[in-house]
Design a protein around this motif. Sequence first.
Motif, short mmCIF file in Angstrom:
data_model
loop_
_atom_site.label_atom_id
_atom_site.label_comp_id
_atom_site.label_asym_id
_atom_site.label_seq_id
_atom_site.Cartn_x
_atom_site.Cartn_y
_atom_site.Cartn_z
N ILE A 179 11.25 -55.72 -6.30
CA ILE A 179 11.97 -56.80 -6.96
C ILE A 179 12.77 -56.23 -8.11
O ILE A 179 12.49 -55.14 -8.61
N ARG A 180 13.77 -56.99 -8.54
CA ARG A 180 14.54 -56.66 -9.73
C ARG A 180 14.44 -57.86 -10.65
O ARG A 180 14.59 -59.01 -10.21
N SER A 181 14.17 -57.62 -11.90
CA SER A 181 14.04 -58.67 -12.89
C SER A 181 15.11 -58.50 -13.95
O SER A 181 15.24 -57.41 -14.51
N GLU A 182 15.87 -59.56 -14.22
CA GLU A 182 16.92 -59.51 -15.23
C GLU A 182 16.72 -60.66 -16.20
O GLU A 182 16.35 -61.76 -15.81
N MET A 183 16.96 -60.37 -17.48
CA MET A 183 16.84 -61.39 -18.51
C MET A 183 18.04 -61.30 -19.43
O MET A 183 18.45 -60.20 -19.82
N ALA A 184 18.61 -62.45 -19.80
CA ALA A 184 19.76 -62.48 -20.70
C ALA A 184 19.35 -62.07 -22.12
O ALA A 184 20.12 -61.45 -22.84
N SER A 185 18.12 -62.43 -22.50
CA SER A 185 17.58 -62.04 -23.80
C SER A 185 16.07 -61.89 -23.65
O SER A 185 15.51 -62.19 -22.61
N LYS A 186 15.42 -61.45 -24.71
CA LYS A 186 13.96 -61.24 -24.65
C LYS A 186 13.19 -62.51 -24.32
O LYS A 186 12.16 -62.46 -23.67
N THR A 187 13.68 -63.66 -24.77
CA THR A 187 12.96 -64.92 -24.56
C THR A 187 13.53 -65.77 -23.43
O THR A 187 13.06 -66.88 -23.20
N ALA A 188 14.52 -65.26 -22.72
CA ALA A 188 15.13 -66.02 -21.63
C ALA A 188 14.22 -66.04 -20.40
O ALA A 188 13.36 -65.18 -20.23
N PRO A 198 13.32 -65.23 -16.79
CA PRO A 198 13.77 -64.13 -15.92
C PRO A 198 14.41 -64.63 -14.62
O PRO A 198 14.05 -65.68 -14.09
N VAL A 199 15.34 -63.84 -14.14
CA VAL A 199 15.98 -64.08 -12.84
C VAL A 199 15.55 -62.93 -11.94
O VAL A 199 15.76 -61.76 -12.27
N TYR A 200 14.93 -63.26 -10.82
CA TYR A 200 14.40 -62.25 -9.91
C TYR A 200 15.24 -62.17 -8.65
O TYR A 200 15.72 -63.18 -8.14
N SER A 201 15.41 -60.96 -8.17
CA SER A 201 16.02 -60.76 -6.86
C SER A 201 15.10 -59.82 -6.09
O SER A 201 14.54 -58.89 -6.65
N LEU A 202 14.92 -60.12 -4.81
CA LEU A 202 14.06 -59.30 -3.97
C LEU A 202 14.86 -58.15 -3.39
O LEU A 202 16.00 -58.32 -2.97
N LEU A 203 14.24 -57.00 -3.39
CA LEU A 203 14.85 -55.82 -2.80
C LEU A 203 14.09 -55.49 -1.52
O LEU A 203 12.90 -55.73 -1.43
N ARG A 204 14.80 -54.98 -0.55
CA ARG A 204 14.17 -54.61 0.71
C ARG A 204 14.53 -53.17 1.04
O ARG A 204 15.45 -52.91 1.81
N PRO A 205 13.80 -52.23 0.43
CA PRO A 205 14.17 -50.82 0.62
C PRO A 205 13.97 -50.31 2.04
O PRO A 205 14.49 -49.27 2.40
N TRP A 206 13.23 -51.04 2.84
CA TRP A 206 12.98 -50.59 4.22
C TRP A 206 14.15 -50.91 5.14
O TRP A 206 14.22 -50.39 6.24
N THR A 239 18.91 -64.98 -5.68
CA THR A 239 18.10 -64.87 -6.89
C THR A 239 17.24 -66.11 -7.10
O THR A 239 17.56 -67.18 -6.59
N VAL A 240 16.16 -65.93 -7.86
CA VAL A 240 15.27 -67.03 -8.23
C VAL A 240 15.07 -66.96 -9.74
O VAL A 240 14.75 -65.90 -10.26
N LYS A 241 15.29 -68.08 -10.41
CA LYS A 241 15.07 -68.15 -11.86
C LYS A 241 13.81 -68.98 -12.09
O LYS A 241 13.79 -70.18 -11.80
N THR A 242 12.76 -68.33 -12.58
CA THR A 242 11.50 -69.01 -12.81
C THR A 242 10.72 -68.31 -13.91
O THR A 242 10.86 -67.10 -14.10
N SER A 243 9.90 -69.06 -14.61
CA SER A 243 9.11 -68.49 -15.70
C SER A 243 7.76 -67.97 -15.18
O SER A 243 7.30 -68.37 -14.11
N HIS A 244 7.14 -67.12 -15.97
CA HIS A 244 5.82 -66.60 -15.61
C HIS A 244 4.81 -67.73 -15.53
O HIS A 244 3.96 -67.74 -14.63
N GLN A 245 4.89 -68.68 -16.44
CA GLN A 245 3.93 -69.78 -16.46
C GLN A 245 4.07 -70.65 -15.21
O GLN A 245 3.09 -71.07 -14.62
#
Length: 80
Positions: free
Chosen positions: A57-66, A68-76, A25-31
């Motif tokens: 990708i999958r994006s998860e957030m603990a709350s609306k203002t947290a 985001p934590v991203y994980s890459l998906l590889r459907p292939w 996972t990667v935790k990073t802000s949009h900015q």
Amino acid sequence: HKKKPSSFVLYLYLWSPLKLERSRTVKTSHQKVADDTGLSKTAVQTSIRHLTRRRLIRSEMASKTATPVYSLLRPWRRPA
């Protein structure tokens, strides 16, 4: 389908630290993504929506203002 270069840049940006740190996972802000890639914050948000819709990708957030934590998906790839 429409080609989205900003989505490709975002996917590579998220893939890079995952590969280097061997993390899932990667935790990073949009900015921060916008600053690091040179894309606008709106382009980053649009790319995230696009990649999420395409199930790359999958994006998860603990709350609306947290941050985001991203994980890459590889459907292939086949499951092991």
